[in-house]
Design a protein around this motif. Sequence first.
Motif, PDB file in Angstrom:
ATOM      1  N   ASN A   8       0.924  -1.103   0.230  1.00 15.90           N
ATOM      2  CA  ASN A   8      -0.158  -0.031  -0.569  1.00 15.90           C
ATOM      3  C   ASN A   8       0.903   1.293   0.118  1.00 15.90           C
ATOM      4  O   ASN A   8       0.890   2.436  -0.257  1.00 15.90           O
ATOM      5  N   ASP A  28       0.311   4.357  -2.270  1.00 13.00           N
ATOM      6  CA  ASP A  28      -1.439   4.104  -2.514  1.00 13.00           C
ATOM      7  C   ASP A  28      -2.470   4.474  -3.567  1.00 13.00           C
ATOM      8  O   ASP A  28      -2.571   4.292  -4.919  1.00 13.00           O
ATOM      9  N   TYR A  50      -2.886   2.247  -7.679  1.00 15.63           N
ATOM     10  CA  TYR A  50      -3.602   1.898  -8.373  1.00 15.63           C
ATOM     11  C   TYR A  50      -4.600   2.846  -8.803  1.00 15.63           C
ATOM     12  O   TYR A  50      -4.524   4.079  -8.082  1.00 15.63           O
ATOM     13  N   GLY A  75      -8.338   1.953  -2.230  1.00 15.61           N
ATOM     14  CA  GLY A  75      -7.883   0.740  -1.538  1.00 15.61           C
ATOM     15  C   GLY A  75      -8.443  -0.006   0.018  1.00 15.61           C
ATOM     16  O   GLY A  75      -8.155   1.556   0.213  1.00 15.61           O
ATOM     17  N   CYS A 103      -3.434  -6.977  -2.513  1.00 13.92           N
ATOM     18  CA  CYS A 103      -3.104  -5.585  -3.374  1.00 13.92           C
ATOM     19  C   CYS A 103      -2.489  -6.562  -5.206  1.00 13.92           C
ATOM     20  O   CYS A 103      -2.857  -5.662  -6.657  1.00 13.92           O
ATOM     21  N   ARG A 143      -4.744  -5.401  -8.315  1.00 12.09           N
ATOM     22  CA  ARG A 143      -5.459  -4.496  -8.585  1.00 12.09           C
ATOM     23  C   ARG A 143      -5.275  -3.956  -9.745  1.00 12.09           C
ATOM     24  O   ARG A 143      -4.270  -3.464 -10.132  1.00 12.09           O
TER      25      ARG A 143
END
Lengths: 213, 464
Positions: free
Chosen positions: A41, A44, A48, A52, A58, A61
């Motif tokens: 993360n 994060d 992504y 999250g 993860c 993702r």
Amino acid sequence: MEKFQTFTGIVAPLDRANIDTDAIIPKQFLKSIHRTGFGPNLFDEWRYLDHGEPGQDCTNRPLNQNFVLNQDRYKNSSVLLTRENFGCGSSREHAPWALADYGFKAIISESFADIFYNNCFKNGILPITLSTEKIQHLIEKTESNIGFSLKVDLENQTLTDSFGNMTFFEIESFRKDALLNGLEEIGLTLSHAEEIKIFETSHLQKHPWLFRT
Amino acid sequence: MSGKTLYDKLWDSHLVRENEEGTSLLYIDRQLIHEVTSPQAFEGMRLANRSLWRTEANVAVPDHNIPTKDRDKGIEDPFSKLQVDTLDENCDSFQIKEFKMSDPNQGIVHVIGPEQGLTLPGMTIVCGDSHTSTHGALGALAFGIGTSEVEHVLSTQCLIQQKSKNMLIKMNGELKQGITAKDLILFIIGKIGTAGGTGYAIEFGGDAIKALSMEGRMTVCNMTIEAGARAGLIAVDQTTLDYVNGKPFAPKGELWDQASEYWKTLQSDQDAVFDKTIEIDAGDINPMVTWGTSPEMVTDVDGMIPFTTNGKFQPALDYMGLAQGTAIKNIDLDKIFIGSCTNSRIEDLREAAKVVDGKKVSDSIKLAMVVPGSGPVKAQAEQEGLDKIFLDAGFEWREPGCSMCLAMNADRLESGERCASTSNRNFEGRQGQGGRTHLVSPAMAAAAAIKGHFVNVTTVGWEN
Ligand code: SF4
């Protein structure tokens, strides 16, 4: 804490100033009661495309391919190169935990926020301060050479690139010793327990209104 | 030899020893604890089989994760619940005084410390939270630390520290009518930048600081960390003593006399030398509004977003959905948040209520909320009828906590929503992923709620 060893690592450039600890590890992940597991993360919201949440797997993702750490050439990087005032904002130690868990061992910047800087040393991460010109030069080199790496030698306070160019960096000697020896600070302080007790007694005599809850 | 600064005095009176390698061991009088940065510290103590050095030095309160409504239903989010439960368990098993979620004195850690008299002048105070700088308003040396250091203090009552440099920010003159401590500190941050205080302890002085109430002084010291300095300080004076006197845990009777005599010495000597001094004319300050994603991206409400040629502000403006040259007053808002350890004390709520009184929140505002900083602040406000003023205008009136300052609980911005907030950080995602934050004073947030966009609350009728 483990002793800091000389290593050679791929450099990832994060060309931005004032990166705050909310960006390094967003608040929802601070709900963990453990010290580990923050790596997936790290950054994060930049890394992504979806939102999250803690406890989420993860691996599937959607990745933001524009984010530097998601580019193939910077996979497995262990040196982070960035601009001034890195780590400003909240005191969360989750930030260095996340950086270390991801695999970063050294961070190079023009300057660091005080609390973050301090927190790095408690977690075996070496924050290195270089001049604006040197950072600019390194960012250019990193971007124009795939696989650009640096050898980080704390003992001799040097960074050496893949072409053999060497740069010195400054660091306070007690900080250097703490990393090189993997010092356990609490144990060290407790070795002065007698002195602390003597101080405490006289402190209370002078300020008898303290120590009440 | 030149005299000592207030910071020097506080440092010297807590110095246990100077270590060989150039660091110092500093004694810590008070540690404040909350649920987010403490679980790993307690875990570390258990793993190392260590006990608390001095139990009564510690006081805990849950604030970051807790809900601000329907509290009787408990905490819905399982991760938040676990964290608060963990704090309760740790405090129970180590016998640390805790204001639990159901306690009428529960509140934001930096609000309840001074309010309860648990943080006092002359103390060294730490907490695993950067806004610990708030408590410096009482003439204490207070700064934020990481979790490893929380454990260090739990186990040793000391910290290994290096002394900071001394900076004096002198606010000369008088603030204009209607200008608040929040405008003052935002102005300072705009001037020196978010790294301007790095490596320093900042003492705030000058007539404009002396004229501030304790609440105002706490607002200023609170945001010292946004100026890069871990600790902000204000000398003790009669305002400080009047504030502390009578607080539940403050000394009483003879002890009070003895303490207050000592506290009066807590100011920089006339001939003290600062490494850096900045003088600012307080009379120049107008209501301030941040427009970017760093507190230094700030201008006055009658101004506009600055032009730059080098594209330096572009990432911030893209995130904020704003363009260079936009007038601040033309920025429309979706949500209003009045709260946080910067601006949730009684005086803040009074200022906001004065603006709101008899008016209605604009139809274009989706949510306007007031979150008092603590149980006692909430009770006081209700006694004064402030809750009614807010509720009649269309604000929500919530239970105390950090709330939408950092959105760890259910209170947050949705992506793209724009908020006028009395908190301290406008970082990307701070109030919710994709959320856009503008930092302002309580009066400015209140006026923005009524109008739906920013206005200069110090002008008559707030004309545009
Ligand atoms: S109100 Fe905001 S800044 Fe203050 S302690 Fe809570 S989260 Fe931190």
